[in-house]
Design a protein around this motif. Structure first.
Motif, PDB file in Angstrom:
ATOM      1  N   THR A 174       3.775  69.788  -5.394  1.00 48.46           N
ATOM      2  CA  THR A 174       3.640  70.708  -4.269  1.00 48.46           C
ATOM      3  C   THR A 174       4.966  71.433  -4.102  1.00 48.46           C
ATOM      4  N   VAL A 175       4.967  72.733  -4.300  1.00 47.20           N
ATOM      5  CA  VAL A 175       6.181  73.526  -4.162  1.00 47.20           C
ATOM      6  C   VAL A 175       6.487  73.712  -2.679  1.00 47.20           C
ATOM      7  N   LEU A 176       7.756  73.477  -2.294  1.00 44.02           N
ATOM      8  CA  LEU A 176       8.171  73.572  -0.894  1.00 44.02           C
ATOM      9  C   LEU A 176       9.018  74.806  -0.672  1.00 44.02           C
ATOM     10  N   ASP A 177       9.016  75.271   0.585  1.00 42.27           N
ATOM     11  CA  ASP A 177       9.866  76.408   0.927  1.00 42.27           C
ATOM     12  C   ASP A 177      11.253  75.916   1.318  1.00 42.27           C
ATOM     13  N   SER A 178      12.073  76.819   1.803  1.00 41.37           N
ATOM     14  CA  SER A 178      13.461  76.475   2.131  1.00 41.37           C
ATOM     15  C   SER A 178      13.558  75.474   3.265  1.00 41.37           C
ATOM     16  N   GLN A 179      12.502  75.381   4.066  1.00 43.24           N
ATOM     17  CA  GLN A 179      12.499  74.428   5.173  1.00 43.24           C
ATOM     18  C   GLN A 179      11.840  73.102   4.798  1.00 43.24           C
ATOM     19  N   GLY A 180      11.474  72.993   3.531  1.00 42.69           N
ATOM     20  CA  GLY A 180      10.862  71.749   3.072  1.00 42.69           C
ATOM     21  C   GLY A 180       9.389  71.626   3.366  1.00 42.69           C
ATOM     22  N   LEU A 181       8.714  72.762   3.646  1.00 39.83           N
ATOM     23  CA  LEU A 181       7.280  72.749   3.938  1.00 39.83           C
ATOM     24  C   LEU A 181       6.500  73.303   2.752  1.00 39.83           C
ATOM     25  N   PRO A 182       5.253  72.842   2.561  1.00 40.90           N
ATOM     26  CA  PRO A 182       4.451  73.355   1.431  1.00 40.90           C
ATOM     27  C   PRO A 182       4.213  74.851   1.576  1.00 40.90           C
ATOM     28  N   VAL A 183       4.401  75.583   0.472  1.00 35.81           N
ATOM     29  CA  VAL A 183       4.137  77.016   0.514  1.00 35.81           C
ATOM     30  C   VAL A 183       2.646  77.293   0.415  1.00 35.81           C
TER      31      VAL A 183
ATOM     32  N   PHE B 117      -8.678  61.193 -16.013  1.00 40.78           N
ATOM     33  CA  PHE B 117      -9.115  62.376 -15.279  1.00 40.78           C
ATOM     34  C   PHE B 117      -8.420  63.631 -15.817  1.00 40.78           C
ATOM     35  N   ALA B 118      -9.170  64.711 -15.827  1.00 44.57           N
ATOM     36  CA  ALA B 118      -8.600  66.036 -16.074  1.00 44.57           C
ATOM     37  C   ALA B 118      -9.298  67.025 -15.148  1.00 44.57           C
ATOM     38  N   VAL B 119      -8.640  68.129 -14.882  1.00 44.80           N
ATOM     39  CA  VAL B 119      -9.221  69.198 -14.070  1.00 44.80           C
ATOM     40  C   VAL B 119      -9.100  70.493 -14.846  1.00 44.80           C
ATOM     41  N   VAL B 120     -10.194  71.245 -14.926  1.00 45.45           N
ATOM     42  CA  VAL B 120     -10.209  72.527 -15.644  1.00 45.45           C
ATOM     43  C   VAL B 120     -10.722  73.618 -14.719  1.00 45.45           C
ATOM     44  N   ASN B 121     -10.480  74.872 -15.119  1.00 41.55           N
ATOM     45  CA  ASN B 121     -10.887  76.036 -14.329  1.00 41.55           C
ATOM     46  C   ASN B 121     -10.366  75.925 -12.892  1.00 41.55           C
ATOM     47  N   SER B 122      -9.097  75.565 -12.787  1.00 39.61           N
ATOM     48  CA  SER B 122      -8.514  75.298 -11.478  1.00 39.61           C
ATOM     49  C   SER B 122      -7.121  75.921 -11.416  1.00 39.61           C
ATOM     50  N   ILE B 123      -6.361  75.571 -10.384  1.00 42.77           N
ATOM     51  CA  ILE B 123      -5.008  76.098 -10.233  1.00 42.77           C
ATOM     52  C   ILE B 123      -4.240  75.248  -9.225  1.00 42.77           C
ATOM     53  N   ASN B 124      -2.940  75.182  -9.381  1.00 41.78           N
ATOM     54  CA  ASN B 124      -2.051  74.627  -8.371  1.00 41.78           C
ATOM     55  C   ASN B 124      -1.551  75.804  -7.551  1.00 41.78           C
ATOM     56  N   THR B 125      -2.123  75.997  -6.377  1.00 43.80           N
ATOM     57  CA  THR B 125      -1.862  77.210  -5.592  1.00 43.80           C
ATOM     58  C   THR B 125      -0.394  77.349  -5.241  1.00 43.80           C
ATOM     59  N   SER B 126       0.288  76.245  -4.982  1.00 47.47           N
ATOM     60  CA  SER B 126       1.694  76.329  -4.590  1.00 47.47           C
ATOM     61  C   SER B 126       2.577  76.856  -5.715  1.00 47.47           C
ATOM     62  N   MET B 127       2.109  76.773  -6.970  1.00 46.87           N
ATOM     63  CA  MET B 127       2.878  77.272  -8.110  1.00 46.87           C
ATOM     64  C   MET B 127       2.594  78.739  -8.397  1.00 46.87           C
ATOM     65  N   GLY B 128       1.571  79.307  -7.771  1.00 52.59           N
ATOM     66  CA  GLY B 128       1.246  80.707  -7.973  1.00 52.59           C
ATOM     67  C   GLY B 128       0.912  81.014  -9.416  1.00 52.59           C
TER      68      GLY B 128
END
Length: 835
Positions: free
Chosen positions: A456-465, A385-396
């Motif tokens: 999945t990037v987490l915030d300081s409280q350990g929740l997904p950004v 599998f690959a994904v194109v024209n996309s983004i990992n939103t948590s990474m900005g």
């Protein structure tokens, strides 16, 4: 402990060969005069009508007179109990659609090549489609150019061939000519008008300041351009040997049947006014249709006669498929979008890279009074599998836009040995006896993707950004990676004799022992009674089983899914994990079945009529549970070590089912004097599946309250109403001088696209689909043809008219549960040459 199931006698049907050309007529005569071995018995027959179970034979001419480009699609227009359901926006399933026989699961049909078990695909179908939770053989990796004939056994045969043969067996016999060959080139495209889906003509703001749309007539589309080249050639490299090679290349553009996206794409300004970009935004922003694919398939079949009666044989294949399909469009104002990267939103796309290979080698011959066959074969399916024209939103802005998501890999190795002979036991006829054994080793792997595909990037409280992983399809994380194997040993025997000149009886039994769940014993008793020269009664009763697949026992994934803007980590866990067991998962057991069939065949002159009734009871069917969620579930998951997972599902032996039906096949040959020959055929299937029992909730779930159900109404309805209740295949083939005209009319019965709320069920009414093929033979070598599939451009009722208006229904105008393609009319031309 092995289980012994009692067996008894009955009746069954046979086949019909649909052809009218001189070549097909010769083939039919050959099949009914040579001594052959047909799927369903290991005894050689003088005629396929001698079979004690219903078998359909699909010949070369049947496949040539079809504009269908995929093997599964060819079979669905010829076998009434075979269906190749539509599926769209279903991730990997778009790239390897499963087929079903008699309304059962895709993995209830065993596929053989030259009588040897074909390996399954690595893809596990997890979306809400027909065949959810199954992994099956990808028939479309097999080019029609390599096929001599196809035998479809419509009866349970686990006692003869092993696991998966609950609904029946498809045995593909490869070409074995040692000279000559053929080449063909087919080009076609969809030329269609989308019934019930209007063309957008204008976007404006109404008096209230909201978006408004002016629409015209139904939208017209010309797309899905497809070019297919196939070739076959036979050689005789040795005096007593042959090699037959086949190749197929296909380049298919995507289709798009999406409707208008009437949602606001951009955030309003501070005065609650529409963004001016709304009036120029692309409103056909989804891709609702078949994926873009490029296919390559290579097959060989070879044989060499050694000293004495020994025959060395080998066959193998390699295929590659690259595909690209669309997901759900992310609007500019979507919380899953990074507007600096995609200011106007984006359509994430899934790309597949599927490699499939197989190799078999064996030796057969005679030693004394015994005929023997010893073989080994290996098969592997690699689905990347690959994904194109996309983004990992948590990474900005740090996110890539293309991702390697990992791969699913399934491998299978078999060793098979069998011998057959006949004994004179003083009965009316000799007893034909077969005995054998088989060893099978299986391996299933999930390879992790690159970090950004699942992170999945987490915030300081350990929740997904924000939403983590690649948008549209998150990659496999190292926690999802598996490498599981198992093996099993089988012993089988078959007895076949005539009690008198009118009664043939077959008894078969098979014992299998699996390393991961135990052993099982199955059996089958079949009989044929000749009433007179025209009428025969036949039938069978058998027990069967299907072992849980390695994918079902070992697949693990955790993905972030947003619902109403809230991120949820949804996990699919194997039953041996703490998280699944804490919510009631138990070790998977084999599905157990009882299959009964009974009917008759009547043949007189140029007329043939068969009727076959059947009943298939399956206990302990393996299904996917509901997505279990809620505070109590989250607490249990936390205690099981899955701190960030809010929802979970697992495989379970949750239900029992009963499938009942009737197959009717009739054919008649006409000699219309100076106007040539006409062959009419009708093949009809009536099929009904009921979920007869849903197992009680596990105690772990019952303790949480009545709202926690591990298998609920929507999935039950999909089993019972997700495939047609009836299907009619009518064929008229007229052969006149150099012309052959084939008209097919297929009626697909009612289907229901179910919902958790019965009021939202979408009922798809029965529909007739007509196909026309007109061929002209220029000379003995050259043949040209033109035709149209779905000649009258039929669509299922559009979703808006069917279940009511919503903006989302405008985008996806047709149900993914349609029993036929929702791409409309396909027109094509074909040129072929034989040499």
């Amino acid at each position: 402990m092995p289980r012994l199931t009692f067996l008894a006698t009955s009746i069954a049907v046979t086949l019909s060969v649909l052809s009218t050309s001189a070549e097909s007529t010769e083939q039919q005569i050959k099949l009914t005069t040579e001594v052959i071995e047909v799927t369903g018995t290991r005894r050689s027959l003088r005629s396929i009508s001698e079979s004690t179970v219903p078998v359909d034979i699909i010949g070369i001419d049947d496949m040539e007179s079809s504009g269908q480009l995929e093997l599964s699609q060819v079979l669905t227009t010829l076998i009434p109990s075979f269906n190749f359901p539509n599926s769209q926006l279903a991730d990997g399933t778009d790239h390897a659609r499963p087929a079903v026989l008699r309304g059962l699961a895709p993995d209830h049909t065993l596929v053989l090549i030259n009588g040897k078990r074909r390996h399954a695909g690595a893809l596990l179908n997890l979306n809400g489609t027909v065949g959810r939770g199954s992994s099956a053989v990808d028939l479309n990796t097999i080019p029609t150019a390599a096929i001599k004939r196809i035998e479809v056994l419509r009866d349970g045969a686990a006692a003869q061939y092993g696991s998966d043969a609950i609904a029946g067996v498809i045995n593909i016999i490869l070409k074995d000519a040692n000279h000559g060959g053929s080449m063909s080139l087919t080009y076609g495209q969809h030329d269609t008008q989308m019934a019930g889906s209007a063309q957008l003509t204008q976007i404006y703001a109404d008096e209230a300041g909201d978006l408004a749309f002016k629409k015209g007539s139904d939208r017209k589309r010309v797309d899905g351009e497809t070019a297919t080249f196939s070739a076959n050639i036979g050689f005789r490299p040795f005096e007593h040997g042959f090699i037959n090679l086949a190749a197929e290349l296909r380049d298919k553009n995507a289709t798009n049947r999406s409707g208008i996206d009437q949602r606001e794409q951009y955030a309003r300004d501070g005065n609650d006014n529409l963004d001016t970009r709304e009036f120029s935004a692309q409103r056909y922003n989804h891709r609702f249709g078949k994926p873009e694919t490029q296919d390559l398939a290579l097959f060989y079949n070879a044989g060499l006669t050694l000293d004495g009666d020994a025959q060395l044989y080998s066959f193998g294949s390699y295929s590659a498929r690259e595909g690209n399909s669309g997901g759900f469009f992310r609007r500019a104002k979507d919380s899953r979008n990074v507007s600096e990267v995609y200011p106007d939103g984006f359509l994430p796309q899934i790309e597949s890279d599927v490699k499939d290979l197989s190799f078999a080698i064996g030796i057969s011959g005679t030693h004394g009074n015994w005929d023997y066959d010893l073989s080994t074969n290996y098969g592997r399916n690699d689905f990347s599998f690959a994904v194109v024209n996309s983004i990992n939103t948590s990474m900005g802005l740090a996110s890539p836009t293309e991702f390697d998501n990992g791969a699913l890999i399934y491998g299978q190795w078999l060793v098979n040995a069998q011998a057959k002979t006949d004994f004179d036991l003083g009965l009316y006829d000799s007893v034909f006896f077969t005995v054998g054994g088989e060893y099978r080793d299986e391996n299933y792997k999930i390879n992790a993707g690159e970090l950004a595909s699942y992170l999945t990037v987490l915030d300081s409280q350990g929740l997904p950004v924000a939403a983590g992983g690649a948008q549209v399809l998150a990659g496999f994380s190292p926690a999802s990676a598996v490498n599981e194997s198992r093996d099993n040993i089988a012993l089988f025997a078959e007895f076949d004799t005539y009690i008198n000149e009118s009664v043939n009886v077959i008894f078969a039994t098979r014992f299998e022992d699996y390393s991961d769940f135990g052993s099982t014993l199955t059996g089958k008793l079949a009989s044929r009674y000749v009433v007179n020269e025209q009428l025969s009664l036949r039938g069978a009763i058998s027990s069967g089983f299907r072992a849980p697949s390695l994918a079902q026992t070992s697949y693990k994934s955790v993905a972030t899914v947003f619902e109403n803007g809230v991120p949820n980590e949804v996990g699919l866990f194997p039953v041996n994990t703490a998280a699944a067991q804490a919510l009631g998962a138990k070790p998977l057991e084999a599905e157990k079945s009882t299959n009964m069939t009974g009917g008759f065949i009547y043949e007189r002159d140029q007329f043939s009529f068969t009727l076959d009734a059947y009943q298939i009871d399956i206990n302990d069917r393996i299904v996917l549970s509901e997505n279990l969620s809620g505070p109590a579930v989250e607490q249990i998951l936390t205690e099981a070590g899955e701190n960030n997972v809010q929802r979970v599902r697992y495989f379970t032996n949750a239900i029992d089912s009963r499938t009942k039906g009737v197959d009717i096949v009739a054919t008649y040959n006409f000699d219309v004097k100076n106007l040539g020959q006409l062959r009419l055929s009708a093949a009809i299937n009536f099929n009904d599946t009921d979920v007869t029992n849903v197992k009680a909730n596990p105690a772990e779930l019952s303790a949480l309250g009545e709202s926690y159900q591990y298998f609920a109404r929507r999935e039950i309805a999909r089993f019972e109403e997700g495939t047609p209740k009836d299907k009619w295949n009518l064929v008229a083939k007229w052969h006149y001088q150099q012309f052959t005209t084939t008209l097919k009319a297929t009626r697909y019965g009612e289907v229901v696209d179910s919902s958790s709320n019965i009021d939202n069920d979408e009922v798809l009414a029965a529909k007739w689909i007509a196909d026309l093929d007109v061929a002209y033979r220029i000379n003995e070598q050259w043949r040209i043809a033109m035709g149209a599939n779905n000649l009258f451009d039929q669509y299922p009722q559009d979703t808006v008219s069917n279940i009511g208006f919503s903006n989302f229904n405008q985008i996806f105008p047709y149900s993914g549960f349609s029993a036929y393609n929702t791409d409309g009319r396909f027109v094509y031309a074909k040129a072929s040459v034989t040499f």
